[in-house]
Design a protein around this motif. Structure first.
Motif, mmCIF file in Angstrom:
data_model
loop_
_atom_site.group_PDB
_atom_site.id
_atom_site.type_symbol
_atom_site.label_atom_id
_atom_site.label_comp_id
_atom_site.label_asym_id
_atom_site.label_seq_id
_atom_site.Cartn_x
_atom_site.Cartn_y
_atom_site.Cartn_z
ATOM 1 N N GLY A 218 -1.242 -2.007 -1.094
ATOM 2 C CA GLY A 218 -0.277 -0.912 -1.095
ATOM 3 C C GLY A 218 -0.271 -0.184 0.230
ATOM 4 N N LEU A 219 -1.456 -0.018 0.820
ATOM 5 C CA LEU A 219 -1.540 0.604 2.141
ATOM 6 C C LEU A 219 -0.831 -0.256 3.184
ATOM 7 C CD1 LEU A 219 -2.672 2.839 3.961
ATOM 8 C CD2 LEU A 219 -4.766 1.467 4.192
ATOM 9 N N ALA A 220 -0.963 -1.569 3.065
ATOM 10 C CA ALA A 220 -0.266 -2.466 3.994
ATOM 11 C C ALA A 220 1.250 -2.312 3.875
ATOM 12 C CB ALA A 220 -0.682 -3.913 3.729
ATOM 13 N N GLU A 221 1.746 -2.212 2.643
ATOM 14 C CA GLU A 221 3.191 -2.011 2.447
ATOM 15 C C GLU A 221 3.647 -0.686 3.047
ATOM 16 O OE1 GLU A 221 4.676 -2.573 -1.508
ATOM 17 O OE2 GLU A 221 3.478 -4.389 -1.850
ATOM 18 N N THR A 222 2.857 0.357 2.811
ATOM 19 C CA THR A 222 3.196 1.681 3.332
ATOM 20 C C THR A 222 3.256 1.652 4.853
ATOM 21 O OG1 THR A 222 2.005 2.652 1.463
ATOM 22 C CG2 THR A 222 2.583 4.125 3.265
ATOM 23 N N THR A 223 2.281 0.998 5.462
ATOM 24 C CA THR A 223 2.224 0.931 6.922
ATOM 25 C C THR A 223 3.406 0.146 7.478
ATOM 26 O OG1 THR A 223 -0.188 1.036 6.806
ATOM 27 C CG2 THR A 223 0.774 0.324 8.889
ATOM 28 N N ARG A 224 3.727 -0.986 6.859
ATOM 29 C CA ARG A 224 4.874 -1.784 7.331
ATOM 30 C C ARG A 224 6.155 -0.971 7.286
ATOM 31 N NH1 ARG A 224 2.668 -6.129 4.240
ATOM 32 N NH2 ARG A 224 4.165 -5.786 2.564
ATOM 33 N N LEU A 225 6.370 -0.280 6.180
ATOM 34 C CA LEU A 225 7.586 0.520 6.049
ATOM 35 C C LEU A 225 7.572 1.670 7.051
ATOM 36 C CD1 LEU A 225 10.227 1.197 4.649
ATOM 37 C CD2 LEU A 225 8.918 2.346 2.849
ATOM 38 N N GLY A 226 6.426 2.319 7.196
ATOM 39 C CA GLY A 226 6.330 3.429 8.133
ATOM 40 C C GLY A 226 6.637 3.012 9.552
ATOM 41 N N VAL A 227 6.063 1.894 9.987
ATOM 42 C CA VAL A 227 6.299 1.414 11.345
ATOM 43 C C VAL A 227 7.782 1.077 11.546
ATOM 44 C CG1 VAL A 227 5.814 -0.491 12.938
ATOM 45 C CG2 VAL A 227 3.948 0.621 11.703
ATOM 46 N N ALA A 228 8.410 0.499 10.528
ATOM 47 C CA ALA A 228 9.834 0.183 10.624
ATOM 48 C C ALA A 228 10.683 1.442 10.790
ATOM 49 C CB ALA A 228 10.289 -0.588 9.384
ATOM 50 N N LEU A 229 10.193 2.573 10.259
ATOM 51 C CA LEU A 229 10.928 3.833 10.361
ATOM 52 C C LEU A 229 10.567 4.624 11.621
ATOM 53 C CD1 LEU A 229 10.691 5.024 6.650
ATOM 54 C CD2 LEU A 229 12.707 4.158 7.817
ATOM 55 N N GLY A 230 9.575 4.132 12.371
ATOM 56 C CA GLY A 230 9.194 4.806 13.606
ATOM 57 C C GLY A 230 7.913 5.602 13.532
ATOM 58 N N ALA A 231 7.120 5.410 12.484
ATOM 59 C CA ALA A 231 5.865 6.145 12.344
ATOM 60 C C ALA A 231 4.774 5.531 13.213
ATOM 61 C CB ALA A 231 5.417 6.149 10.880
ATOM 62 N N ASP A 232 3.747 6.334 13.486
ATOM 63 C CA ASP A 232 2.563 5.868 14.187
ATOM 64 C C ASP A 232 1.665 5.167 13.166
ATOM 65 O OD1 ASP A 232 0.160 5.498 15.488
ATOM 66 O OD2 ASP A 232 -0.016 7.557 16.204
ATOM 67 N N PRO A 233 1.350 3.885 13.345
ATOM 68 C CA PRO A 233 0.531 3.186 12.344
ATOM 69 C C PRO A 233 -0.835 3.823 12.129
ATOM 70 C CG PRO A 233 0.796 1.857 14.344
ATOM 71 C CD PRO A 233 1.763 2.986 14.444
ATOM 72 N N ALA A 234 -1.350 4.528 13.140
ATOM 73 C CA ALA A 234 -2.656 5.169 12.990
ATOM 74 C C ALA A 234 -2.641 6.256 11.921
ATOM 75 C CB ALA A 234 -3.109 5.758 14.325
ATOM 76 N N THR A 235 -1.487 6.837 11.657
ATOM 77 C CA THR A 235 -1.384 7.878 10.634
ATOM 78 C C THR A 235 -1.859 7.379 9.279
ATOM 79 O OG1 THR A 235 0.442 8.966 11.772
ATOM 80 C CG2 THR A 235 0.235 9.405 9.416
ATOM 81 N N PHE A 236 -1.605 6.111 8.981
ATOM 82 C CA PHE A 236 -1.909 5.579 7.659
ATOM 83 C C PHE A 236 -3.400 5.287 7.475
ATOM 84 C CE2 PHE A 236 2.493 4.537 8.708
ATOM 85 C CZ PHE A 236 3.122 5.292 7.729
ATOM 86 N N SER A 237 -4.168 5.398 8.557
ATOM 87 C CA SER A 237 -5.622 5.283 8.446
ATOM 88 C C SER A 237 -6.289 6.637 8.254
ATOM 89 C CB SER A 237 -6.197 4.627 9.720
ATOM 90 O OG SER A 237 -5.686 3.327 9.889
ATOM 91 N N GLY A 238 -5.501 7.704 8.222
ATOM 92 C CA GLY A 238 -6.037 9.051 8.145
ATOM 93 C C GLY A 238 -5.838 9.710 6.799
ATOM 94 N N LEU A 239 -5.946 11.034 6.808
ATOM 95 C CA LEU A 239 -5.877 11.815 5.572
ATOM 96 C C LEU A 239 -4.554 11.652 4.842
ATOM 97 C CD1 LEU A 239 -7.532 15.048 6.974
ATOM 98 C CD2 LEU A 239 -8.442 13.682 5.075
ATOM 99 N N ALA A 240 -3.447 11.631 5.590
ATOM 100 C CA ALA A 240 -2.128 11.534 4.972
ATOM 101 C C ALA A 240 -1.812 10.115 4.512
ATOM 102 C CB ALA A 240 -1.049 12.013 5.944
ATOM 103 N N GLY A 241 -2.635 9.158 4.936
ATOM 104 C CA GLY A 241 -2.438 7.775 4.528
ATOM 105 C C GLY A 241 -3.458 7.358 3.496
ATOM 106 N N VAL A 242 -4.524 6.711 3.962
ATOM 107 C CA VAL A 242 -5.519 6.168 3.036
ATOM 108 C C VAL A 242 -6.240 7.271 2.264
ATOM 109 C CG1 VAL A 242 -7.409 6.075 4.743
ATOM 110 C CG2 VAL A 242 -7.353 4.437 2.836
ATOM 111 N N GLY A 243 -6.415 8.455 2.867
ATOM 112 C CA GLY A 243 -7.083 9.546 2.148
ATOM 113 C C GLY A 243 -6.338 9.963 0.906
ATOM 114 N N ASP A 244 -5.050 10.224 1.063
ATOM 115 C CA ASP A 244 -4.215 10.620 -0.069
ATOM 116 C C ASP A 244 -4.070 9.475 -1.058
ATOM 117 O OD1 ASP A 244 -2.614 12.268 -1.581
ATOM 118 O OD2 ASP A 244 -0.868 12.133 -0.278
ATOM 119 N N LEU A 245 -3.982 8.258 -0.536
ATOM 120 C CA LEU A 245 -3.816 7.081 -1.390
ATOM 121 C C LEU A 245 -5.015 6.900 -2.321
ATOM 122 C CD1 LEU A 245 -2.079 4.515 -1.982
ATOM 123 C CD2 LEU A 245 -3.436 3.357 -0.227
ATOM 124 N N ILE A 246 -6.224 7.023 -1.780
ATOM 125 C CA ILE A 246 -7.427 6.850 -2.603
ATOM 126 C C ILE A 246 -7.494 7.912 -3.700
ATOM 127 C CG2 ILE A 246 -9.946 7.004 -2.587
ATOM 128 C CD1 ILE A 246 -9.842 5.740 0.232
#
Length: 333
Positions: A218-246
């Motif tokens: 699920g994190l991989a899907e979120t990251t792929r979509l985020g990058v396609a929209l212009g997000a920084d992939p590093a965000t998904f390794s942080g609190l707003a990404g994997v932290g919130d997901l867990i």
């Protein structure tokens, strides 16, 4: 002294109002019902949503939205994501033109596939540089109990993010700052859908291997979509990404996980809503997120299959078979 307005007095809005108050910010909440306002102003509690939380003395409430925003440097919006547009129509002209507008909402709007910050900019006529989004592993009952937690405040204007962070830096609440609004917002929205999937696995009796696999992919899907929209992939390794997901996928306090558990046990969406009296954000947003992914050509099989259960009547057992039978490939993030 910083002043903030909080719309509305639900579970997260009430808990965050307490965070602001404990950080030294003067807060005025807006609530629709006079009895809620009276409880907050006289008893210091919101019995319907946070009955065990005693609000600080610098938090008050009103039913008048104009009174709530008077003199506010920060306006916090905490409503169900699919209700933001219709509510903001009534509040837009009241928001001070120099105030930061903070979104606590985690969803994507049905029909438009807009993120909440985009809806705020459009309907509220707020410049994107004044819009901040707050996201992270922030289960409201734990925040209300003043258990230590961290979060991310993201805004295109880093000075605005810092100002909002200063206003909510309580002894038990540590805000970090960022400028990646897209990634911060998308992580908060998509994790609700992944949590539905993790909950279904729990309800079907599956163990930690299954749930860890769902969370990771699920994190991989979120990251792929985020990058396609212009997000920084590093965000998904942080609190707003994997932290919130867990937190959302694993905690029994999570509405989305709990909703998924009930689906995994064989209940229909309508039956779950009837029993819990609540609709999880992921149930509302999964179609919009799937539409967003398809528009950008992003493969999101977990999101697609959750939407199939929630809206197309497929069973959790059917989607598990479909996911496990997908073509083998190299792992990519």
């Amino acid at each position: 002294m910083t002043r903030a307005a909080v719309f509305t007095a639900g579970s997260w809005g009430t808990a965050f109002a307490a965070v602001l108050g404990d950080a030294g910010t003067t807060v005025r909440m807006w609530a629709r019902r006079q009895e809620v306002v009276d409880q907050i102003n006289t008893e210091r509690v919101n019995r319907d949503y946070q009955p065990d939380l005693v609000l600080p003395d610098n938090v008050s409430a009103t039913t008048d939205p104009a009174e709530a925003v008077e003199g506010a440097q920060i306006v916090v919006l905490s409503v169900p994501s699919q209700k933001l547009r219709e509510n903001l129509v009534h509040w837009a002209d009241l928001i001070p033109r120099d105030a930061a507008v903070v979104s606590l909402m985690k969803g994507v709007e049905l029909g438009t596939t807009k993120r909440m910050s985009e809806v705020i900019a459009e309907v509220g006529k707020v410049e994107p540089e004044r819009i901040a989004v707050l996201s992270g592993p922030n289960l409201s009952p734990e925040i209300a109990a003043k258990q230590p937690a961290a979060s991310v405040v993201a805004c295109l204007d880093h000075a605005v993010a810092e100002m909002v962070a200063d206003a909510c830096a309580a002894p038990y609440f540590r805000p970090y700052t960022a400028t990646d609004v897209i990634g911060t917002e998308l992580g908060g929205a998509v994790k609700n859908v992944v949590a539905l999937a993790a909950g279904m696995a729990e309800g079907m009796g599956m163990g930690d291997n299954s749930k860890a696999s769902i969370i990771t992919r699920g994190l991989a899907e979120t990251t792929r979509l985020g990058v396609a929209l212009g997000a920084d992939p590093a965000t998904f390794s942080g609190l707003a990404g994997v932290g919130d997901l867990i937190a959302t996928c694993m905690s029994p306090l999570s509405r989305n996980r709990t909703f998924g558990v009930n689906l995994g046990k064989g209940m229909t969406v309508e039956e779950v809503i009837a029993v819990t009296k609540q609709t999880a954000e992921g149930v509302k947003s999964c179609e919009a997120i799937l539409d967003l992914a398809r528009h950008h050509g992003v493969d999101v099989p977990i999101i697609e299959n959750v939407a199939a259960v929630v809206h197309d009547g497929r069973t959790p057992e059917e989607v598990v078979r479909a996911l496990m039978a997908r073509r083998l490939k190299a792992e990519k993030h």
